[in-house]
Design an enzyme around this catalytic site. Structure first.
Site, PDB file in Angstrom:
ATOM      1  N   HIS A  67      46.417   1.759   9.802  1.00 10.05           N
ATOM      2  CA  HIS A  67      44.994   2.086   9.934  1.00 10.05           C
ATOM      3  C   HIS A  67      44.599   3.013   8.782  1.00 10.05           C
ATOM      4  O   HIS A  67      45.242   4.047   8.553  1.00 10.05           O
ATOM      5  CB  HIS A  67      44.728   2.824  11.251  1.00 10.05           C
ATOM      6  CG  HIS A  67      44.823   1.963  12.479  1.00 10.05           C
ATOM      7  ND1 HIS A  67      44.909   0.588  12.452  1.00 10.05           N
ATOM      8  CD2 HIS A  67      44.824   2.309  13.797  1.00 10.05           C
ATOM      9  CE1 HIS A  67      44.969   0.121  13.703  1.00 10.05           C
ATOM     10  NE2 HIS A  67      44.929   1.148  14.533  1.00 10.05           N
ATOM     11  N   CYS A 114      45.391   5.558  18.186  1.00  5.81           N
ATOM     12  CA  CYS A 114      46.301   5.294  17.056  1.00  5.81           C
ATOM     13  C   CYS A 114      45.736   5.578  15.673  1.00  5.81           C
ATOM     14  O   CYS A 114      46.494   5.662  14.706  1.00  5.81           O
ATOM     15  CB  CYS A 114      46.779   3.848  17.130  1.00  5.81           C
ATOM     16  SG  CYS A 114      45.452   2.668  17.384  1.00  5.81           S
TER      17      CYS A 114
HETATM   18  P1  NAP Z   1      50.465  -5.487  24.980  1.00  3.48           P
HETATM   19  O1  NAP Z   1      51.112  -6.016  23.758  1.00  3.48           O
HETATM   20  O2  NAP Z   1      49.429  -6.305  25.648  1.00  3.48           O
HETATM   21  O3  NAP Z   1      51.639  -5.153  26.050  1.00  3.48           O
HETATM   22  C1  NAP Z   1      51.332  -4.805  27.384  1.00  3.48           C
HETATM   23  C2  NAP Z   1      52.582  -4.472  28.204  1.00  3.48           C
HETATM   24  O4  NAP Z   1      52.137  -4.106  29.536  1.00  3.48           O
HETATM   25  C3  NAP Z   1      53.552  -5.637  28.374  1.00  3.48           C
HETATM   26  O5  NAP Z   1      54.870  -5.134  28.454  1.00  3.48           O
HETATM   27  C4  NAP Z   1      53.139  -6.232  29.724  1.00  3.48           C
HETATM   28  O6  NAP Z   1      54.213  -6.906  30.393  1.00  3.48           O
HETATM   29  C5  NAP Z   1      52.783  -4.986  30.499  1.00  3.48           C
HETATM   30  N1  NAP Z   1      51.861  -5.276  31.597  1.00  3.48           N
HETATM   31  C6  NAP Z   1      50.716  -5.993  31.533  1.00  3.48           C
HETATM   32  N2  NAP Z   1      50.169  -6.097  32.763  1.00  3.48           N
HETATM   33  C7  NAP Z   1      50.992  -5.434  33.608  1.00  3.48           C
HETATM   34  C8  NAP Z   1      50.989  -5.210  35.023  1.00  3.48           C
HETATM   35  N3  NAP Z   1      50.007  -5.663  35.804  1.00  3.48           N
HETATM   36  N4  NAP Z   1      51.987  -4.487  35.558  1.00  3.48           N
HETATM   37  C9  NAP Z   1      52.997  -3.995  34.779  1.00  3.48           C
HETATM   38  N5  NAP Z   1      53.071  -4.202  33.440  1.00  3.48           N
HETATM   39  C10 NAP Z   1      52.069  -4.914  32.862  1.00  3.48           C
HETATM   40  O7  NAP Z   1      49.777  -4.064  24.727  1.00  3.48           O
HETATM   41  P2  NAP Z   1      50.113  -2.992  23.541  1.00  3.48           P
HETATM   42  O8  NAP Z   1      49.292  -3.241  22.335  1.00  3.48           O
HETATM   43  O9  NAP Z   1      51.578  -2.892  23.417  1.00  3.48           O
HETATM   44  O10 NAP Z   1      49.522  -1.643  24.169  1.00  3.48           O
HETATM   45  C11 NAP Z   1      50.206  -0.922  25.180  1.00  3.48           C
HETATM   46  C12 NAP Z   1      49.476   0.391  25.473  1.00  3.48           C
HETATM   47  O11 NAP Z   1      49.520   1.227  24.315  1.00  3.48           O
HETATM   48  C13 NAP Z   1      47.990   0.194  25.796  1.00  3.48           C
HETATM   49  O12 NAP Z   1      47.643   1.106  26.801  1.00  3.48           O
HETATM   50  C14 NAP Z   1      47.283   0.495  24.478  1.00  3.48           C
HETATM   51  O13 NAP Z   1      45.978   0.960  24.672  1.00  3.48           O
HETATM   52  C15 NAP Z   1      48.194   1.585  23.921  1.00  3.48           C
HETATM   53  N6  NAP Z   1      48.193   1.720  22.452  1.00  3.48           N
HETATM   54  C16 NAP Z   1      48.337   0.641  21.631  1.00  3.48           C
HETATM   55  C17 NAP Z   1      48.407   0.824  20.237  1.00  3.48           C
HETATM   56  C18 NAP Z   1      48.620  -0.292  19.264  1.00  3.48           C
HETATM   57  O14 NAP Z   1      48.619   0.008  18.038  1.00  3.48           O
HETATM   58  N7  NAP Z   1      48.824  -1.559  19.706  1.00  3.48           N
HETATM   59  C19 NAP Z   1      48.336   2.097  19.724  1.00  3.48           C
HETATM   60  C20 NAP Z   1      48.206   3.192  20.581  1.00  3.48           C
HETATM   61  C21 NAP Z   1      48.140   2.968  21.948  1.00  3.48           C
HETATM   62  P3  NAP Z   1      54.399  -8.523  30.292  1.00  3.48           P
HETATM   63  O15 NAP Z   1      54.956  -8.794  28.934  1.00  3.48           O
HETATM   64  O16 NAP Z   1      55.375  -8.790  31.380  1.00  3.48           O
HETATM   65  O17 NAP Z   1      53.065  -9.134  30.506  1.00  3.48           O
END
Ligand code: NAP
Length: 367
Positions: free
Chosen positions: A257, A162
């Site tokens: 960022h 990101c």
């Molecule tokens: P997050 O807030 O922790 O959300 C995670 C999501 O994955 C939730 O919908 C969760 O569902 C689901 N999940 C967790 N465990 C699971 C399982 N065992 N099976 C199926 N679904 C599952 O994470 P996030 O920050 O949104 O990040 C999501 C992805 O984007 C990551 O790979 C991260 O590296 C990437 N990313 C993030 C950013 C950022 O700025 N935050 C930027 C670029 C890329 P529940 O709600 O049901 O637990």
């Protein structure tokens, strides 16, 4: 044109919520399938995000009424796709890297293209890592990926980390004009929303800076080389330059960022005025193709000495632009500047939607 039905895997998380709200009233895509962990599955989306909606933007009633599916149940998504109710999925899952690799492969093998934000497939050699303004031509590897894997309609495309577009788009604009960049030092100041929810503990973040984000410096140093690479023999061969030294810090900012960057050019060195003009005039595939999520001005140049700043500049052009400023000579390298982009919009869901629009415009997505 009737809208293309899309799915969001990880729809309840920080990035997933951004997808859902940014896809509200999207002119091409309609959210038709929502999936998360087994903890959320079976509930309506509204029930699943109740008490943990993080955004000022909301979601529409139709999306709120959708039943959340288990993202691990690929057969269920396959049934929706077979009925014409799902054309492709955005992947915003946070789980073990090997599990995401397996799951994204399973969706693609089931004929469902995956446009992913997860890091799991970024280093898969035949998976394009797209910043739509920089390497749209890497989408040309998709037919080779499908042929090598025996996939008919499915494929995987990813976006990078990101923080990268806050400095790589301005740098690419200069490279595109024939200015080689040999070496660079980048110092990132990354917002807390980049760590998902609940993310970094408040006791670590209030009145503090954490000079370490696991795995982030490696990503910042290596991912640009894949983005700047070339397709060769069915793989993306990495560029060798620029050599990048990255320092990544977590700072107490909600979104946005910031990166401060010092650049060393090759023999041909642009003047500060030339750099400013190149940035101001930079337009690329998203603008030329008129993609709905594209910022009108991909690089916004600020002249004030104290800009860019996250709270003032992160929302520029639908939060999809990179804002640059503080361009000046560097006594160690050649020039230095500051760049800023919105991490959960441009750096995550907005960037993913823009990639999907690019892939649709190139004929890779649709029913
Ligand atoms: P997050 O807030 O922790 O959300 C995670 C999501 O994955 C939730 O919908 C969760 O569902 C689901 N999940 C967790 N465990 C699971 C399982 N065992 N099976 C199926 N679904 C599952 O994470 P996030 O920050 O949104 O990040 C999501 C992805 O984007 C990551 O790979 C991260 O590296 C990437 N990313 C993030 C950013 C950022 O700025 N935050 C930027 C670029 C890329 P529940 O709600 O049901 O637990």
């Amino acid at each position: 044109m009737s809208k293309i039905p899309v799915g969001v895997l990880g729809a309840t998380g920080m990035v997933g919520q951004n997808y859902i709200s940014l896809l509200n009233n999207h002119p091409w895509f309609q959210v038709a399938y929502i999936a998360a962990s087994a903890r959320s599955a079976g509930r309506t989306y509204e029930q699943a995000v109740k008490g943990r909606w993080h955004l000022r933007r909301g979601y529409n009633a139709e999306t709120g009424a959708l039943i959340v599916q288990d993202a691990n149940d690929v057969a269920k998504a396959g049934e929706a796709a077979a009925k014409g109710g799902l054309a492709f999925v955005f992947s915003a899952l946070e789980m073990d890297k090997d599990e995401i690799l397996k799951l994204e492969d399973s969706y693609a093998a089931a004929g469902i293209p995956v446009v992913s934000n997860a890091s799991a497939n970024r280093w898969t050699a035949d998976v394009p890592m797209l910043i739509a303004e920089i390497n749209p031509h890497h989408a040309d590897i998709i037919p080779l990926q499908q042929k090598a894997r025996g996939w008919k309609k499915g494929f995987i495309a990813v976006k990078p980390n990101c923080s990268i577009q806050s400095y790589m788009t301005p740098i690419w604009a200069l490279m595109q004009k024939g200015y080689e960049i040999k070496r660079m030092v980048v110092n990132t100041m990354q917002a807390v929303s980049g760590a998902g929810y609940p993310g970094v503990s408040s006791l670590d973040m209030i009145d503090n800076i954490v000079p370490y984000i696991g795995g982030e410096e490696e990503k910042s140093e290596l991912e640009p080389l894949k983005i700047l690479g070339q397709i060769k023999d069915g793989k993306i061969e990495q560029a060798k330059e620029p050599v990048i030294s990255a320092h990544c810090n977590r700072v107490p900012v909600t979104d946005g960022h910031t990166a401060t960057v010092s650049l060393e050019f090759g023999a041909k060195k642009p003047s500060l005025d030339e750099i400013t003009a190149i940035w101001r005039n930079f337009r690329a595939a998203p603008q030329e193709l008129g993609l709905p999520m594209a910022p009108d001005e991909p690089i916004v140049v600020r002249n004030e000495q104290n800009r860019p700043q996250p709270s003032k500049d992160r929302d520029a052009h639908k939060a999809m632009a990179v804002t640059v400023g503080r361009l000046r000579p560097c006594p160690v390298f050649d020039v230095r500047f500051a760049g800023l982009s919105h991490n959960t919009v441009r750096g995550a869901a907005g960037g993913g939607i823009l990639n999907a629009e690019l892939l649709k415009a190139k004929g890779y997505l649709g029913l």
